[in-house]
Design an enzyme around this catalytic site. Sequence first.
Site, mmCIF file in Angstrom:
data_model
loop_
_atom_site.group_PDB
_atom_site.id
_atom_site.type_symbol
_atom_site.label_atom_id
_atom_site.label_comp_id
_atom_site.label_asym_id
_atom_site.label_seq_id
_atom_site.Cartn_x
_atom_site.Cartn_y
_atom_site.Cartn_z
ATOM 1 N N ASP A 171 0.885 -1.163 0.000
ATOM 2 C CA ASP A 171 0.000 0.000 0.000
ATOM 3 C C ASP A 171 0.922 1.210 0.000
ATOM 4 O O ASP A 171 1.583 1.504 1.008
ATOM 5 C CB ASP A 171 -0.887 -0.015 1.245
ATOM 6 C CG ASP A 171 -1.762 1.232 1.376
ATOM 7 O OD1 ASP A 171 -1.586 2.194 0.593
ATOM 8 O OD2 ASP A 171 -2.607 1.263 2.289
ATOM 9 N N ASN B 68 3.821 2.599 -10.342
ATOM 10 C CA ASN B 68 2.648 2.596 -11.202
ATOM 11 C C ASN B 68 1.351 2.913 -10.472
ATOM 12 O O ASN B 68 0.312 3.068 -11.095
ATOM 13 C CB ASN B 68 2.519 1.217 -11.883
ATOM 14 C CG ASN B 68 1.423 1.194 -12.918
ATOM 15 O OD1 ASN B 68 1.283 2.105 -13.712
ATOM 16 N ND2 ASN B 68 0.615 0.139 -12.891
ATOM 17 N N TYR C 15 -5.878 15.121 -10.686
ATOM 18 C CA TYR C 15 -5.049 14.120 -11.360
ATOM 19 C C TYR C 15 -3.937 14.797 -12.156
ATOM 20 O O TYR C 15 -2.770 14.412 -12.081
ATOM 21 C CB TYR C 15 -5.924 13.261 -12.271
ATOM 22 C CG TYR C 15 -5.179 12.189 -13.016
ATOM 23 C CD1 TYR C 15 -4.754 11.038 -12.357
ATOM 24 C CD2 TYR C 15 -4.902 12.322 -14.371
ATOM 25 C CE1 TYR C 15 -4.070 10.049 -13.041
ATOM 26 C CE2 TYR C 15 -4.220 11.335 -15.062
ATOM 27 C CZ TYR C 15 -3.806 10.197 -14.389
ATOM 28 O OH TYR C 15 -3.119 9.212 -15.066
ATOM 29 N N LYS D 80 0.140 14.453 -11.689
ATOM 30 C CA LYS D 80 1.013 13.890 -12.721
ATOM 31 C C LYS D 80 2.080 14.890 -13.165
ATOM 32 O O LYS D 80 3.193 14.505 -13.516
ATOM 33 C CB LYS D 80 0.193 13.378 -13.904
ATOM 34 C CG LYS D 80 -0.609 12.119 -13.561
ATOM 35 C CD LYS D 80 0.298 11.012 -13.034
ATOM 36 C CE LYS D 80 -0.452 9.726 -12.758
ATOM 37 N NZ LYS D 80 0.436 8.623 -12.311
#
Length: 196
Positions: A19, A46, A122, A126
């Site tokens: 985790d 990932n 998001y 990123k």
Amino acid sequence: MFCLVRWTRLLHARFVQIDVTDDASVQSAAADVAAHEGTIDVLVNNAGVLGKVGPVEDYTAADVSAVLDVNVVGIVRVTHAFLPLLRTSPNPVIVNVSSGMGSFSMTQDPARIESQYALPLYSASKAAATMLTTQYAKELKDVKVNAADPGQTATDFTGGLGHSVADGAESIVTLATIGPDGPTGQFIDRSGNLPW
């Protein structure tokens, strides 16, 4: 569970639970790999979450923190824990899975699919993941550190929209298999280098 066990045997792989938001879980995973394999050649960060989607005025600090904890801080946690194992490899490589959604150029280019979506949490995460990659590449002179954009890949994450998982994995595999003279601090997709 049968499929997971079957595939891990075919790949000569072993499942290790982790985790990325939990320090103890990450340390336990690193200790497990150290005890069983003793080294790693490639670390692929990932883990990723989309986070809250909707009117930006509804976003809270907790919403932002939850996304950053997985998509950015998770990279730091896992890299920190596994770096000693990576450094035992003759050709250590880190691949951070980022996204064109974190590129200023791509999200502003009407010809790109990334410009069609508004995903503030998001996208910000990123952008941070890609910048973190370039900074780690500068600091870790003995490790190749790059970022891969799998593109819009047809998975549960995208609601089944996009190209195949095999196509999405191309950039990750390319970076994971670079040689000692390969690049570092790069951001690529399956077609090559991407704009920032």
